[in-house]
Motif scaffolding. Structure first.
Motif, PDB file in Angstrom:
ATOM      1  N   GLY A 212      22.538  -4.314   1.880  1.00  0.00           N
ATOM      2  CA  GLY A 212      21.254  -4.398   2.475  1.00  0.00           C
ATOM      3  C   GLY A 212      20.778  -3.253   2.779  1.00  0.00           C
ATOM      4  N   GLY A 213      19.332  -3.003   2.224  1.00  0.00           N
ATOM      5  CA  GLY A 213      18.585  -1.941   2.223  1.00  0.00           C
ATOM      6  C   GLY A 213      17.181  -2.400   2.716  1.00  0.00           C
ATOM      7  N   LYS A 214      16.359  -1.391   2.825  1.00  0.00           N
ATOM      8  CA  LYS A 214      14.726  -1.611   3.155  1.00  0.00           C
ATOM      9  C   LYS A 214      14.229  -0.185   3.075  1.00  0.00           C
ATOM     10  CE  LYS A 214      12.190  -5.311   3.261  1.00  0.00           C
ATOM     11  NZ  LYS A 214      12.726  -6.671   2.300  1.00  0.00           N
ATOM     12  N   GLY A 215      12.659  -0.281   2.763  1.00  0.00           N
ATOM     13  CA  GLY A 215      12.063   0.886   3.032  1.00  0.00           C
ATOM     14  C   GLY A 215      10.644   0.669   3.219  1.00  0.00           C
ATOM     15  N   GLY A 216       9.914   1.766   3.776  1.00  0.00           N
ATOM     16  CA  GLY A 216       8.459   1.700   4.353  1.00  0.00           C
ATOM     17  C   GLY A 216       7.771   2.892   4.213  1.00  0.00           C
ATOM     18  N   VAL A 217       6.452   2.671   4.090  1.00  0.00           N
ATOM     19  CA  VAL A 217       5.573   3.744   4.256  1.00  0.00           C
ATOM     20  C   VAL A 217       4.699   3.432   5.196  1.00  0.00           C
ATOM     21  CG1 VAL A 217       3.677   5.419   3.214  1.00  0.00           C
ATOM     22  CG2 VAL A 217       6.010   4.571   2.039  1.00  0.00           C
ATOM     23  N   ILE A 218       4.162   4.234   6.336  1.00  0.00           N
ATOM     24  CA  ILE A 218       3.094   3.884   7.177  1.00  0.00           C
ATOM     25  C   ILE A 218       1.652   3.970   6.540  1.00  0.00           C
ATOM     26  CG2 ILE A 218       2.177   4.174   9.718  1.00  0.00           C
ATOM     27  CD1 ILE A 218       4.767   5.247  10.474  1.00  0.00           C
ATOM     28  N   VAL A 219       1.332   3.170   5.853  1.00  0.00           N
ATOM     29  CA  VAL A 219      -0.309   3.171   5.175  1.00  0.00           C
ATOM     30  C   VAL A 219      -0.683   1.849   4.975  1.00  0.00           C
ATOM     31  CG1 VAL A 219       0.917   3.008   3.077  1.00  0.00           C
ATOM     32  CG2 VAL A 219      -1.280   4.191   3.189  1.00  0.00           C
ATOM     33  N   ASP A 220      -2.208   1.831   5.048  1.00  0.00           N
ATOM     34  CA  ASP A 220      -2.872   0.668   4.539  1.00  0.00           C
ATOM     35  C   ASP A 220      -3.103   0.966   3.107  1.00  0.00           C
ATOM     36  OD1 ASP A 220      -4.432  -1.185   4.204  1.00  0.00           O
ATOM     37  OD2 ASP A 220      -5.917  -1.153   5.850  1.00  0.00           O
ATOM     38  N   PRO A 221      -2.328   0.219   2.207  1.00  0.00           N
ATOM     39  CA  PRO A 221      -2.617   0.426   0.872  1.00  0.00           C
ATOM     40  C   PRO A 221      -4.150   0.148   0.747  1.00  0.00           C
ATOM     41  CG  PRO A 221      -1.371  -1.370   1.112  1.00  0.00           C
ATOM     42  CD  PRO A 221      -1.511  -0.809   2.408  1.00  0.00           C
ATOM     43  N   ALA A 222      -4.873  -0.725   1.085  1.00  0.00           N
ATOM     44  CA  ALA A 222      -6.153  -1.161   0.986  1.00  0.00           C
ATOM     45  C   ALA A 222      -7.106   0.129   1.172  1.00  0.00           C
ATOM     46  CB  ALA A 222      -6.709  -2.185   1.752  1.00  0.00           C
ATOM     47  N   THR A 223      -6.619   1.072   1.600  1.00  0.00           N
ATOM     48  CA  THR A 223      -7.618   2.329   1.863  1.00  0.00           C
ATOM     49  C   THR A 223      -7.623   3.263   0.825  1.00  0.00           C
ATOM     50  OG1 THR A 223      -6.005   3.274   3.372  1.00  0.00           O
ATOM     51  CG2 THR A 223      -7.558   1.994   4.383  1.00  0.00           C
ATOM     52  N   LEU A 224      -6.443   3.087   0.035  1.00  0.00           N
ATOM     53  CA  LEU A 224      -6.276   4.027  -1.234  1.00  0.00           C
ATOM     54  C   LEU A 224      -6.813   3.775  -2.412  1.00  0.00           C
ATOM     55  CD1 LEU A 224      -2.555   4.622  -0.512  1.00  0.00           C
ATOM     56  CD2 LEU A 224      -4.095   5.832   0.551  1.00  0.00           C
ATOM     57  N   THR A 225      -7.355   4.313  -3.483  1.00  0.00           N
ATOM     58  CA  THR A 225      -7.724   4.360  -4.874  1.00  0.00           C
ATOM     59  C   THR A 225      -6.495   4.034  -5.646  1.00  0.00           C
ATOM     60  OG1 THR A 225      -7.580   6.694  -5.266  1.00  0.00           O
ATOM     61  CG2 THR A 225      -9.651   5.742  -4.267  1.00  0.00           C
ATOM     62  N   ILE A 226      -6.484   3.547  -6.684  1.00  0.00           N
ATOM     63  CA  ILE A 226      -5.785   3.254  -7.527  1.00  0.00           C
ATOM     64  C   ILE A 226      -4.743   4.812  -7.863  1.00  0.00           C
ATOM     65  CG2 ILE A 226      -7.028   3.450  -9.768  1.00  0.00           C
ATOM     66  CD1 ILE A 226      -4.423   0.864  -9.705  1.00  0.00           C
ATOM     67  N   ASN A 227      -5.322   5.593  -8.083  1.00  0.00           N
ATOM     68  CA  ASN A 227      -4.712   7.034  -8.241  1.00  0.00           C
ATOM     69  C   ASN A 227      -3.938   7.513  -7.130  1.00  0.00           C
ATOM     70  OD1 ASN A 227      -5.505   7.130 -10.910  1.00  0.00           O
ATOM     71  ND2 ASN A 227      -7.591   7.989 -10.464  1.00  0.00           N
ATOM     72  N   GLU A 228      -4.660   7.365  -5.809  1.00  0.00           N
ATOM     73  CA  GLU A 228      -4.027   7.789  -4.668  1.00  0.00           C
ATOM     74  C   GLU A 228      -2.544   6.906  -4.530  1.00  0.00           C
ATOM     75  OE1 GLU A 228      -8.053   9.208  -2.456  1.00  0.00           O
ATOM     76  OE2 GLU A 228      -7.330   7.202  -1.850  1.00  0.00           O
ATOM     77  N   LYS A 229      -2.707   5.475  -4.684  1.00  0.00           N
ATOM     78  CA  LYS A 229      -1.593   4.727  -4.691  1.00  0.00           C
ATOM     79  C   LYS A 229      -0.402   5.165  -5.654  1.00  0.00           C
ATOM     80  CE  LYS A 229      -3.725   0.223  -3.843  1.00  0.00           C
ATOM     81  NZ  LYS A 229      -4.516  -0.763  -4.172  1.00  0.00           N
ATOM     82  N   GLU A 230      -0.736   5.726  -6.848  1.00  0.00           N
ATOM     83  CA  GLU A 230       0.211   6.073  -7.748  1.00  0.00           C
ATOM     84  C   GLU A 230       0.896   7.225  -7.420  1.00  0.00           C
ATOM     85  OE1 GLU A 230      -0.954   6.579 -12.070  1.00  0.00           O
ATOM     86  OE2 GLU A 230       0.872   7.468 -12.445  1.00  0.00           O
ATOM     87  N   ARG A 231       0.183   8.146  -6.905  1.00  0.00           N
ATOM     88  CA  ARG A 231       0.696   9.470  -6.172  1.00  0.00           C
ATOM     89  C   ARG A 231       1.584   9.146  -5.067  1.00  0.00           C
ATOM     90  NH1 ARG A 231      -4.379  11.322  -8.160  1.00  0.00           N
ATOM     91  NH2 ARG A 231      -5.310  11.303  -5.964  1.00  0.00           N
TER      92      ARG A 231
END
Ligand code: NAD
Length: 428
Positions: free
Chosen positions: A104-123
């Motif tokens: 069992g594993g899990k990961g996360g990032v504290i971010v609202d992905p809706a606030t990012l552009t497509i390029n920012e999501k990729e980075r």
């Protein structure tokens, strides 16, 4: 009893309860109550306007006695280390209950992905891998998508890992797009898996599927396929689904007196999960309060949004017609609500059994990656159905034999398998 909102405390409470029933050795208990490893890291990302934003990332590996850790990565504004710990812990039990050779594993990032552009999501996706790549891999920890992350992000992450590792490594991440190392059937796997489990529960309870009504919370990946599966495969009716309004920070239920058409609702739902309310109303849909889904006159409740949704307060709203609760989401029911449900006689399909379809097809994906040989969609779904049915039967048998609640039975099956693997490896 105090109200529990911390997901990890909830996961520990559930485990402690069953560990006591099983009279588990205190040292074994100490190993399983906590993750074996966790990584906390900062991810600097160059934004489109040239500025740098630093995001907080986590990866938790709860237990890998049965095989490489496995579990998704969430991008969510309210992500916390305790949520990630809880989800990693549940992944250990989920892989074990589905009898997959994984931990069992899990990961996360504290971010609202809706606030990012497509390029920012990729980075950000690539940045996540740059921080953690030495601690993941096909033989030690294999991430996947979860809330707020997509197959495309998994494609970027796999590419970044392959670049850093110096060789094409599709098996490092699952949930990749089809054509980019992904498996057919992965997108619908969790929702359809929920429906296979519901079908088996109905068979056990002698319910006629075509006369059953479901009320579903959420309208994301799991909820959408649970809704179409309930209608297409079981020939039942779906009374409602529900949404989260990002702008208002409120939830609402979308229902239709004749049953909702999930395929139509997809056409009026935007990429961030918000519905065009006027288009819905124009087609005879009602927009109701966020908790309305739970009080619907339905045979099956399918919470498929976030954790803690059936709690001490909302459990009082459950309609007396309800016979099955099928937990599509992870941790949707708090221990306080569990106590009320135990007394109600409602048949529970616990989360880590009910939503194991996603990880099962993720496992199939990594098997196909290793073989470099890909199966048809029908083959994938047929194998998924077989695995879900066997997992359901194993838990039901334990529940009947030990005369325990289905959640406790699922824990008993899972804990016994993980303890056995730790013994065989000489850890305990
Ligand atoms: P998703 O991001 O695609 O969808 C989540 C949905 O929940 C969205 O429709 C969102 O609007 C809705 N939502 C959020 N908060 C809400 C609220 N308070 N009230 C009503 N709706 C709300 O995520 P998903 O992949 O469908 O995952 C849903 C749940 O299932 C999560 O608990 C996740 O951990 C679990 N899960 C997912 C998978 C998978 O393969 N996707 C596998 C196993 C478990």
């Amino acid at each position: 009893m105090a109200v529990t909102t911390n997901a990890f405390e909830m996961a520990q409470q559930q485990f402690d309860h069953v560990a006591t029933l099983l009279k588990l050795d205190p040292q074994v208990r100490e190993i399983l109550r906590w993750p074996l490893r966790e990584y906390h890291f900062r991810i600097p990302v160059r934004m489109d306007d040239g500025s740098i934003r630093v995001f907080q990332g986590f990866r938790v590996q709860h237990n890998d006695a049965r095989g490489p850790s496995k579990g998704g990565i969430r991008f969510h504004p309210a992500e916390t280390i305790d949520t990630v710990r809880a989800l990693a812990t549940w992944m250990t039990w989920k892989c074990a209950v589905a009898d997959l050779p994984l931990g069992g594993g899990k990961g996360g990032v504290i971010v609202d992905p809706a606030t990012l552009t497509i390029n920012e999501k990729e980075r950000l996706a690539r940045g996540y891998i740059q921080q953690i790549w030495k601690n993941i891999g096909p033989r030690n920890d294999v991430p996947a998508p979860d809330v707020g992350t997509t197959p495309q992000m998994m494609g970027w992450m796999m590419d970044e890992y392959s670049r850093l590792a110096g060789c094409y490594t599709p098996g490092v991440i699952t949930g990749k797009p089809v054509g980019g190392g992904g498996s057919l059937g992965r997108t619908e796997a969790t929702g359809y898996g929920v429906i296979y489990a519901v079908r088996e529960a109905m068979r056990y309870l002698n319910l006629e599927p075509s006369s059953c009504v479901a009320a579903i919370q959420g309208f994301g990946n799991v909820a959408q396929y649970a809704a179409t599966g309930f209608i297409d495969q079981l020939k039942g009716k779906v009374a409602c689904v529900s949404y989260w309004d990002r702008a208002d920070r409120t939830s609402y239920t979308v229902s239709h007196p004749g049953g909702v058409d999930p395929r139509f609702l997809v056409t009026i739902t935007d990429q961030y999960g918000s519905i065009d309310k006027s288009a819905a109303r124009a087609n005879g849909y009602l927009i109701e309060d966020g908790n309305a889904w739970i009080g619907k006159e339905a045979d099956v409740l399918i919470p498929a949004a976030l954790e803690g949704q059936i709690n001490a307060e909302t459990v009082k709203l459950v309609n007396e017609r309800v016979k099955i609760i099928a937990e599509g989401a992870n941790g949707p029911t708090t221990p306080e609500a569990d106590e009320a449900l135990k007394d109600s006689g409602i048949f529970l399909l616990p989360d880590f059994l009910c939503n194991a379809g996603g990880v099962t097809v993720s496992y199939f994906e990594s098997v196909q990656n290793d073989m470099n040989f890909y199966w048809t969609r029908d083959e994938v779904l047929q194998r998924l159905d077989t695995r879900m049915t066997i997992a359901f039967e194993g838990v039901l048998e334990m529940a009947l034999q030990e005369k325990v609640y289905m959640r406790d039975a699922a824990y008993m099956v899972a804990i016994a398998r993980v303890v056995k693997a730790m013994e065989l490896r000489g850890w305990i």
